[in-house]
Design a protein around this motif. Structure first.
Motif, PDB file in Angstrom:
ATOM      1  N   ALA A  30      87.947  85.558  62.640  1.00 51.42           N
ATOM      2  CA  ALA A  30      86.906  84.601  62.283  1.00 51.42           C
ATOM      3  C   ALA A  30      85.591  85.032  62.925  1.00 51.42           C
ATOM      4  CB  ALA A  30      87.283  83.205  62.748  1.00 51.42           C
ATOM      5  N   CYS A  31      84.544  85.169  62.097  1.00 57.26           N
ATOM      6  CA  CYS A  31      83.231  85.590  62.578  1.00 57.26           C
ATOM      7  C   CYS A  31      82.165  84.605  62.125  1.00 57.26           C
ATOM      8  CB  CYS A  31      82.895  86.982  62.062  1.00 57.26           C
ATOM      9  SG  CYS A  31      83.990  88.255  62.727  1.00 57.26           S
ATOM     10  N   CYS A  32      81.060  84.601  62.836  1.00 59.00           N
ATOM     11  CA  CYS A  32      79.930  83.742  62.528  1.00 59.00           C
ATOM     12  C   CYS A  32      79.263  84.217  61.233  1.00 59.00           C
ATOM     13  CB  CYS A  32      78.929  83.781  63.683  1.00 59.00           C
ATOM     14  SG  CYS A  32      77.430  82.829  63.383  1.00 59.00           S
ATOM     15  N   PRO A  33      79.016  83.323  60.292  1.00 59.80           N
ATOM     16  CA  PRO A  33      78.361  83.730  59.052  1.00 59.80           C
ATOM     17  C   PRO A  33      76.886  84.090  59.246  1.00 59.80           C
ATOM     18  CG  PRO A  33      78.632  81.367  59.096  1.00 59.80           C
ATOM     19  CD  PRO A  33      79.349  81.909  60.303  1.00 59.80           C
ATOM     20  N   ASP A  34      76.310  83.707  60.390  1.00 55.71           N
ATOM     21  CA  ASP A  34      74.895  83.977  60.649  1.00 55.71           C
ATOM     22  C   ASP A  34      74.674  85.312  61.358  1.00 55.71           C
ATOM     23  OD1 ASP A  34      74.147  81.489  59.506  1.00 55.71           O
ATOM     24  OD2 ASP A  34      74.694  80.510  61.380  1.00 55.71           O
ATOM     25  N   CYS A  35      75.550  85.656  62.324  1.00 56.31           N
ATOM     26  CA  CYS A  35      75.340  86.893  63.088  1.00 56.31           C
ATOM     27  C   CYS A  35      76.501  87.884  62.967  1.00 56.31           C
ATOM     28  CB  CYS A  35      75.077  86.568  64.557  1.00 56.31           C
ATOM     29  SG  CYS A  35      76.486  85.830  65.426  1.00 56.31           S
ATOM     30  N   GLN A  36      77.561  87.532  62.255  1.00 56.65           N
ATOM     31  CA  GLN A  36      78.731  88.373  62.013  1.00 56.65           C
ATOM     32  C   GLN A  36      79.481  88.784  63.289  1.00 56.65           C
ATOM     33  OE1 GLN A  36      75.723  89.298  60.185  1.00 56.65           O
ATOM     34  NE2 GLN A  36      76.514  87.799  58.747  1.00 56.65           N
ATOM     35  N   GLN A  37      79.283  88.050  64.384  1.00 50.14           N
ATOM     36  CA  GLN A  37      79.999  88.315  65.635  1.00 50.14           C
ATOM     37  C   GLN A  37      81.276  87.466  65.688  1.00 50.14           C
ATOM     38  OE1 GLN A  37      79.083  90.628  68.006  1.00 50.14           O
ATOM     39  NE2 GLN A  37      77.612  91.184  66.412  1.00 50.14           N
ATOM     40  N   TYR A  50      85.583  76.415  66.005  1.00 54.38           N
ATOM     41  CA  TYR A  50      85.051  77.768  66.164  1.00 54.38           C
ATOM     42  C   TYR A  50      83.644  77.684  66.729  1.00 54.38           C
ATOM     43  CZ  TYR A  50      89.014  78.879  63.220  1.00 54.38           C
ATOM     44  OH  TYR A  50      90.287  78.997  62.724  1.00 54.38           O
ATOM     45  N   PHE A  51      83.387  78.473  67.787  1.00 56.43           N
ATOM     46  CA  PHE A  51      82.105  78.424  68.485  1.00 56.43           C
ATOM     47  C   PHE A  51      81.494  79.816  68.569  1.00 56.43           C
ATOM     48  CE2 PHE A  51      79.519  78.547  72.348  1.00 56.43           C
ATOM     49  CZ  PHE A  51      78.675  77.475  72.120  1.00 56.43           C
ATOM     50  N   CYS A  52      80.204  79.918  68.217  1.00 61.78           N
ATOM     51  CA  CYS A  52      79.468  81.173  68.305  1.00 61.78           C
ATOM     52  C   CYS A  52      78.748  81.228  69.651  1.00 61.78           C
ATOM     53  CB  CYS A  52      78.458  81.298  67.169  1.00 61.78           C
ATOM     54  SG  CYS A  52      77.456  82.790  67.273  1.00 61.78           S
ATOM     55  N   GLN A  53      79.033  82.259  70.436  1.00 66.89           N
ATOM     56  CA  GLN A  53      78.382  82.442  71.737  1.00 66.89           C
ATOM     57  C   GLN A  53      76.984  83.026  71.611  1.00 66.89           C
ATOM     58  OE1 GLN A  53      80.761  84.203  74.955  1.00 66.89           O
ATOM     59  NE2 GLN A  53      82.346  84.453  73.403  1.00 66.89           N
ATOM     60  N   HIS A  54      76.569  83.341  70.400  1.00 69.64           N
ATOM     61  CA  HIS A  54      75.292  84.026  70.193  1.00 69.64           C
ATOM     62  C   HIS A  54      74.216  83.082  69.669  1.00 69.64           C
ATOM     63  CE1 HIS A  54      77.370  87.773  71.033  1.00 69.64           C
ATOM     64  NE2 HIS A  54      78.342  87.294  70.295  1.00 69.64           N
ATOM     65  N   GLY A  55      74.323  81.803  70.020  1.00 76.23           N
ATOM     66  CA  GLY A  55      73.268  80.848  69.737  1.00 76.23           C
ATOM     67  C   GLY A  55      73.421  80.014  68.480  1.00 76.23           C
ATOM     68  N   HIS A  56      74.539  80.140  67.755  1.00 78.78           N
ATOM     69  CA  HIS A  56      74.693  79.376  66.527  1.00 78.78           C
ATOM     70  C   HIS A  56      75.611  78.164  66.676  1.00 78.78           C
ATOM     71  CE1 HIS A  56      73.402  83.438  65.147  1.00 78.78           C
ATOM     72  NE2 HIS A  56      72.491  82.653  64.611  1.00 78.78           N
ATOM     73  N   GLY A  57      76.179  77.962  67.872  1.00 79.10           N
ATOM     74  CA  GLY A  57      76.954  76.760  68.175  1.00 79.10           C
ATOM     75  C   GLY A  57      78.268  76.675  67.415  1.00 79.10           C
ATOM     76  N   LEU A  58      78.697  75.427  67.163  1.00 85.55           N
ATOM     77  CA  LEU A  58      79.937  75.200  66.426  1.00 85.55           C
ATOM     78  C   LEU A  58      79.757  75.614  64.967  1.00 85.55           C
ATOM     79  CD1 LEU A  58      81.164  71.755  67.775  1.00 85.55           C
ATOM     80  CD2 LEU A  58      82.238  73.976  68.113  1.00 85.55           C
ATOM     81  N   ILE A  59      80.768  76.258  64.430  1.00 86.22           N
ATOM     82  CA  ILE A  59      80.731  76.745  63.051  1.00 86.22           C
ATOM     83  C   ILE A  59      81.806  76.014  62.256  1.00 86.22           C
ATOM     84  CG2 ILE A  59      80.972  78.769  61.554  1.00 86.22           C
ATOM     85  CD1 ILE A  59      78.516  78.902  63.402  1.00 86.22           C
ATOM     86  N   SER A  60      81.425  75.457  61.128  1.00 84.50           N
ATOM     87  CA  SER A  60      82.358  74.762  60.254  1.00 84.50           C
ATOM     88  C   SER A  60      83.405  75.727  59.709  1.00 84.50           C
ATOM     89  CB  SER A  60      81.591  74.134  59.089  1.00 84.50           C
ATOM     90  OG  SER A  60      82.477  73.723  58.073  1.00 84.50           O
ATOM     91  N   LYS A  61      84.639  75.250  59.563  1.00 88.97           N
ATOM     92  CA  LYS A  61      85.705  76.070  58.989  1.00 88.97           C
ATOM     93  C   LYS A  61      85.350  76.542  57.583  1.00 88.97           C
ATOM     94  CE  LYS A  61      89.275  73.881  61.662  1.00 88.97           C
ATOM     95  NZ  LYS A  61      89.587  72.511  61.884  1.00 88.97           N
ATOM     96  N   LYS A  62      84.576  75.750  56.874  1.00 91.10           N
ATOM     97  CA  LYS A  62      84.167  76.114  55.506  1.00 91.10           C
ATOM     98  C   LYS A  62      83.191  77.289  55.495  1.00 91.10           C
ATOM     99  CE  LYS A  62      84.830  71.520  53.647  1.00 91.10           C
ATOM    100  NZ  LYS A  62      84.221  70.369  53.020  1.00 91.10           N
ATOM    101  N   ARG A  63      82.503  77.528  56.605  1.00 93.15           N
ATOM    102  CA  ARG A  63      81.507  78.596  56.678  1.00 93.15           C
ATOM    103  C   ARG A  63      82.023  79.874  57.334  1.00 93.15           C
ATOM    104  NH1 ARG A  63      76.694  77.739  59.687  1.00 93.15           N
ATOM    105  NH2 ARG A  63      75.957  79.467  58.451  1.00 93.15           N
ATOM    106  N   LEU A  64      83.273  79.888  57.804  1.00 97.29           N
ATOM    107  CA  LEU A  64      83.793  81.051  58.513  1.00 97.29           C
ATOM    108  C   LEU A  64      83.697  82.304  57.662  1.00 97.29           C
ATOM    109  CD1 LEU A  64      87.049  79.679  60.150  1.00 97.29           C
ATOM    110  CD2 LEU A  64      84.834  80.068  61.232  1.00 97.29           C
TER     111      LEU A  64
END
Length: 73
Positions: A30-37, A50-64
């Motif tokens: 599972a990666c962030c849809p905004d930064c691909q990390q 799901y949490f992005c450590q690169h500044g995008h916070g909690l990520i919805s399961k629908k956006r994974l």
């Protein structure tokens, strides 16, 4: 899980590290849809978040964004 493998279009199964295709043996993380990390997976009381450590916070399961996992599986 209703996601299909992007390689063979077979159903994916959930693992501790992401998802896995039992048909073609590909692993996905599972990666962030905004930064691909890769995202931190937070599990508590039966819920998975799901949490992005690169500044995008909690990520919805629908956006994974499910990207191929590193080859160390």
């Amino acid at each position: 899980m209703d996601r299909l493998c992007p390689h063979c279009q077979q159903p994916l199964t959930t693992t501790d590290n992401g998802v896995f295709c039992p048909h073609c043996h590909h692993h996905f993380t599972a990666c962030c849809p905004d930064c691909q990390q890769p995202l931190n997976v937070l599990k508590a009381c039966g819920a998975t978040d799901y949490f992005c450590q690169h500044g995008h916070g909690l990520i919805s399961k629908k956006r994974l964004l499910w990207l191929p996992a590193p080859e160390n599986h």
